[in-house]
Design an enzyme around this catalytic site. Structure first.
Site, short mmCIF file in Angstrom:
data_model
loop_
_atom_site.label_atom_id
_atom_site.label_comp_id
_atom_site.label_asym_id
_atom_site.label_seq_id
_atom_site.Cartn_x
_atom_site.Cartn_y
_atom_site.Cartn_z
N HIS A 54 20.66 -4.14 1.34
CA HIS A 54 20.22 -3.32 2.48
C HIS A 54 19.00 -2.54 2.00
O HIS A 54 18.93 -2.17 0.82
CB HIS A 54 21.27 -2.28 2.86
CG HIS A 54 22.57 -2.84 3.33
ND1 HIS A 54 23.60 -3.14 2.49
CD2 HIS A 54 23.01 -3.14 4.58
CE1 HIS A 54 24.62 -3.60 3.19
NE2 HIS A 54 24.29 -3.63 4.45
N ASP A 57 20.06 0.23 -0.18
CA ASP A 57 20.69 -0.07 -1.47
C ASP A 57 19.60 -0.02 -2.56
O ASP A 57 19.88 0.27 -3.72
CB ASP A 57 21.26 -1.50 -1.52
CG ASP A 57 22.38 -1.73 -0.51
OD1 ASP A 57 22.96 -0.76 -0.04
OD2 ASP A 57 22.63 -2.92 -0.21
N MET A 88 18.33 -13.08 0.93
CA MET A 88 18.65 -12.41 2.20
C MET A 88 18.48 -10.90 2.05
O MET A 88 18.71 -10.35 0.98
CB MET A 88 20.10 -12.75 2.57
CG MET A 88 20.65 -12.09 3.80
SD MET A 88 21.44 -10.49 3.49
CE MET A 88 23.16 -10.93 3.41
N GLU A 181 25.96 -10.97 12.33
CA GLU A 181 27.28 -10.95 11.69
C GLU A 181 28.28 -10.20 12.55
O GLU A 181 28.26 -8.98 12.62
CB GLU A 181 27.17 -10.30 10.31
CG GLU A 181 28.51 -10.26 9.60
CD GLU A 181 28.42 -9.65 8.22
OE1 GLU A 181 27.32 -9.58 7.65
OE2 GLU A 181 29.47 -9.24 7.71
N LYS A 183 31.88 -8.61 13.96
CA LYS A 183 33.09 -7.97 13.42
C LYS A 183 33.77 -7.28 14.61
O LYS A 183 33.08 -6.70 15.45
CB LYS A 183 32.69 -6.94 12.36
CG LYS A 183 33.87 -6.34 11.62
CD LYS A 183 33.41 -5.41 10.50
CE LYS A 183 34.59 -4.83 9.77
NZ LYS A 183 34.20 -3.85 8.74
N GLU A 217 31.81 -13.95 8.67
CA GLU A 217 32.51 -13.45 7.49
C GLU A 217 34.01 -13.71 7.64
O GLU A 217 34.61 -13.37 8.66
CB GLU A 217 32.26 -11.95 7.31
CG GLU A 217 33.11 -11.37 6.17
CD GLU A 217 32.77 -9.96 5.78
OE1 GLU A 217 31.57 -9.64 5.67
OE2 GLU A 217 33.71 -9.18 5.55
N HIS A 220 36.22 -10.82 8.77
CA HIS A 220 36.02 -10.29 10.12
C HIS A 220 36.74 -11.12 11.18
O HIS A 220 37.33 -10.56 12.11
CB HIS A 220 34.52 -10.19 10.43
CG HIS A 220 33.82 -9.24 9.51
ND1 HIS A 220 32.47 -9.02 9.55
CD2 HIS A 220 34.29 -8.43 8.52
CE1 HIS A 220 32.13 -8.12 8.63
NE2 HIS A 220 33.22 -7.76 7.99
N ASP A 245 29.39 -15.23 4.86
CA ASP A 245 29.96 -14.18 4.00
C ASP A 245 31.37 -14.58 3.61
O ASP A 245 32.30 -14.58 4.44
CB ASP A 245 29.98 -12.83 4.74
CG ASP A 245 28.65 -12.10 4.63
OD1 ASP A 245 27.70 -12.66 4.05
OD2 ASP A 245 28.57 -10.95 5.12
N ASP A 255 39.56 -3.83 6.96
CA ASP A 255 38.55 -4.70 6.36
C ASP A 255 38.68 -4.67 4.83
O ASP A 255 38.16 -3.77 4.17
CB ASP A 255 37.17 -4.18 6.78
CG ASP A 255 36.03 -5.05 6.30
OD1 ASP A 255 36.27 -6.21 5.96
OD2 ASP A 255 34.90 -4.54 6.27
N ASP A 257 37.89 -7.01 2.33
CA ASP A 257 36.80 -7.52 1.48
C ASP A 257 37.29 -7.91 0.08
O ASP A 257 36.69 -7.52 -0.94
CB ASP A 257 35.66 -6.48 1.37
CG ASP A 257 34.87 -6.38 2.66
OD1 ASP A 257 34.90 -7.31 3.49
OD2 ASP A 257 34.21 -5.34 2.85
N ASP A 287 30.65 -11.54 0.08
CA ASP A 287 30.58 -10.16 0.59
C ASP A 287 31.96 -9.53 0.38
O ASP A 287 32.77 -9.45 1.30
CB ASP A 287 30.19 -10.15 2.07
CG ASP A 287 29.90 -8.74 2.53
OD1 ASP A 287 29.85 -7.84 1.68
OD2 ASP A 287 29.76 -8.52 3.74
C1 GLT Z 1 29.07 -3.87 5.07
C2 GLT Z 1 29.89 -4.86 5.88
C3 GLT Z 1 29.53 -6.25 5.61
C4 GLT Z 1 28.12 -6.59 6.01
C5 GLT Z 1 27.11 -5.91 5.20
C6 GLT Z 1 25.75 -6.19 5.76
S1 GLT Z 1 27.43 -4.27 4.87
O1 GLT Z 1 29.60 -3.73 3.79
O2 GLT Z 1 31.28 -4.63 5.62
O3 GLT Z 1 30.42 -7.14 6.21
O4 GLT Z 1 27.93 -7.96 5.74
O5 GLT Z 1 25.22 -5.14 6.50
MN MN Z 2 29.68 -9.17 5.61
MN MN Z 3 33.86 -7.15 5.61
#
Ligand code: GLT
Ligand code: MN
Ligand code: MN
Length: 383
Positions: A54, A57, A88, A181, A183, A217, A220, A245, A255, A257, A287
């Site tokens: 980002h 970041d 990216m 993306e 969610k 993702e 998501h 992702d 979420d 991750d 991700d």
């Molecule tokens: C954030 C989110 C991710 C996104 C990122 C891109 S940032 O951490 O949970 O799924 O891909 O903005």
């Molecule tokens: Mn993501």
């Molecule tokens: Mn996520």
């Protein structure tokens, strides 16, 4: 089995993934923050191909122009010394309080203008460092209450923003594509364009749909209880799988991750098999982040684990495709002329007049139990 990542695997991580310090809504960070340059070295050590970021970041939101130049110089030097690429980039449109009601869909037109301003600067930064893909994750683009925003108006605002930004990229002559993306929720109560399917439908309403695809993702779609592979396959079939992702997630949770493949192994297998079978040539972006229990050795183990699991599953997919028992069952399942009938008035009339043995169709056993069990045994290593 060679489980060492190579550049051809296109494995990438965001600065925010390996750089995640382990803060959660209930607890403070558990790891000290590493600089972007240090994170590039961590990733290089694990064998990743690239690093994504980002805008903030890399360059803090309140950095001066001269600070920005110094940061970019240092980061570029780290990339050169490690051969890591920046495939990216994306914009942080969720952290600052200015975005508490969204960015492109905020009710305040000044916030919407600031979001465009910030994104154009962030696109310039990404392109400067080599990015050819630009992700949009609209984490704050939503509501807690539908009393606060007209959802159809929000979609129009989104469209206006993407049309503006596509025009900007074209005007600059950048070689850059956009990937949306989706969610369903978190951090907002509900987020607009909640699923891959919703994003795909939206893209076709833009001025330049050819510039825009999706970045699905795993976590998501799973948060929404959906089949991730089906979403990916639909995006692929539409020519819209621009980026992906990879991570993991238990259904019905927040979420999470988690490390790729750490929760739903069979789901991860069919995903990898699909990407490899169709010849997806984009980035495989992890991700995800390490458990909050880890130090930086654990973070490296996490990153290596994502890539190793992908490579193991890729090899398992090769075995699945070469397995004679599995192939024999597939041949049986897919026997007969599989082509779709072409329409003509005569063909339709003939089909309407054709007798069918409905009972026989329903009585035919399908060896799906066998096929799935063979898959499970292959994955468990006993086949
Ligand atoms: C954030 C989110 C991710 C996104 C990122 C891109 S940032 O951490 O949970 O799924 O891909 O903005
Ligand atoms: Mn993501
Ligand atoms: Mn996520």
């Amino acid at each position: 089995m060679n489980l060492t990542p190579t550049p051809a695997d296109k494995f990438t991580f965001g600065l925010w993934t390996v750089g995640n310090p382990g803060r959660d809504p209930f607890g403070e960070p558990v790891r000290h923050k590493l600089s972007p340059v240090e994170l590039v070295h961590v990733l290089a050590e694990t064998g990743a191909y690239g690093v994504n970021f980002h805008d903030n970041d890399l360059v803090p939101i309140d950095a001066t122009l001269s600070e920005r130049s110094q940061i970019v110089r240092d980061f570029r030097a780290a990339l050169e010394s490690t051969s890591l690429k920046v495939p990216m980039a994306t914009t942080n449109l969720f952290n600052d309080p200015a975005f508490k009601d969204g960015a492109f869909t905020a009710n305040d037109p000044q916030v919407r203008a600031y979001a465009l301003h910030k994104t154009m600067h962030a696109i310039d930064l990404g392109v400067e460092l080599g990015a050819e893909m630009y992700v949009f994750w609209g984490g704050r683009e939503g509501v807690e209450s539908d009393a606060t925003k007209n959802p159809a108006e929000a979609i129009k605002r989104f469209r206006d923003a993407f049309n503006f930004l596509c025009a900007y990229v074209r005007d600059q002559g950048y070689n850059l594509k956009f990937a949306l993306e989706p969610k369903p929720n978190e951090p907002r109560g509900d987020i607009y364009l909640a699923t891959v399917g919703a994003a795909l439908a939206f893209i076709n309403t833009l001025d330049h749909p050819e510039m825009v695809g999706v970045n699905p993702e795993v976590a998501h779609e799973h948060m929404a209880g959906l089949n991730f592979l089906h979403a990916v396959a639909q995006a692929w079939e539409a020519g819209k799988l621009f980026h992906i992702d990879l991570n993991d997630q238990a259904f019905g949770r927040y979420d999470q991750d988690f490390r790729f493949g750490s929760v739903n192994l069979k789901t991860a297998f069919f995903l990898v098999k699909f990407l490899e079978d169709v010849g997806y040539s984009g980035m495989r972006h992890f991700d995800a982040h390490a458990y909050r229990t880890e130090d930086y050795e654990g973070v490296k183990a996490f990153a290596r684990g994502c890539m190793r699991t992908y490579l193991v599953l890729k090899e398992k997919a090769r075995q699945w495709n070469a397995d004679p028992d599995i192939q024999a069952l597939l041949a049986e399942i897919n026997a007969g002329d599989q082509s779709a009938p072409a329409y003509s008035r005569e063909a339709a009339a003939a089909l309407k007049a054709r007798p069918f043995d409905r009972a026989a169709l329903g009585a035919r056993g399908l060896p799906y139990e066998q096929l799935d069990q063979l898959t499970v045994e292959l994955l468990l290593g006993v086949k």
